[in-house]
Write a protein that holds these residues in place. Structure first.
Motif: not given
Length: 172
Positions: A111-131
């Motif tokens: 699921q992590k790999v799937e998330w990283e391949a999915a399109p994201k909004k800019d603020n999601e990158q920061v939240q993903w790094a924290e998560f």
């Protein structure tokens, strides 16, 4: 010029024509605003269905996998505890919980790999790094608990499971 304009507005035809033109201009202005709003709403719906909704689905699967991992770690702890009290069927329960936990980790990694391949909004990158930092901590704690169970230290494993295992899962 002014008297000529005022003279035109005195006739019924000219008053009706002026009212019609004013109403027409107002209708065009309202339509322009409405079409702009519909266009903006269409963009938001497109963003929601192509970016936000898929992200939420993947995050729900990650959350589910984390809870399953925590549950299997607890099942393993109970099995080790039962095994120490002479319950010989506990060994197979421990192995089943351990194997299921590994499957859950594999699912979470997928699921992590799937998330990283999915399109994201800019603020999601920061939240993903924290998560992912919190997820690494969760994994470290969970692996530590399993290490304690492998060593037979059930009391310490259960203490860590209660004090650190659940809050790490809730950090998502």
């Amino acid at each position: 010029l002014r008297s000529k304009t005022m003279g035109l507005l005195k006739t019924i035809k000219s008053k009706l024509l002026a009212a019609f033109l004013a109403t027409s201009l107002a209708a065009v202005a309202v339509a322009w605003v409405g079409i702009g709003g519909l266009d903006k709403m269409g963009d938001l719906l497109t963003e929601t269905t192509t970016i936000v909704a898929p992200s939420l689905v993947i995050l729900a699967k990650i959350d589910h996998a984390m809870l399953d991992i925590l549950s299997q770690t607890r099942n393993a702890a109970m099995a080790v505890s039962d095994r120490l009290t002479g319950d010989y069927s506990a060994q197979s329960r421990y192995k089943a919980a351990k194997d299921k936990r590994l499957e859950d980790w594999a699912d979470l990694d997928k699921q992590k790999v799937e998330w990283e391949a999915a399109p994201k909004k800019d603020n999601e990158q920061v939240q993903w790094a924290e998560f992912t930092a919190r997820l690494a901590t969760f994994r470290q704690i969970n692996d530590g608990i399993m290490g304690l169970l492998e060593a037979g230290d059930v009391a310490q494993a259960q203490e860590r499971l209660v004090s650190k295992g659940a809050p790490a899962a809730k950090s998502m």
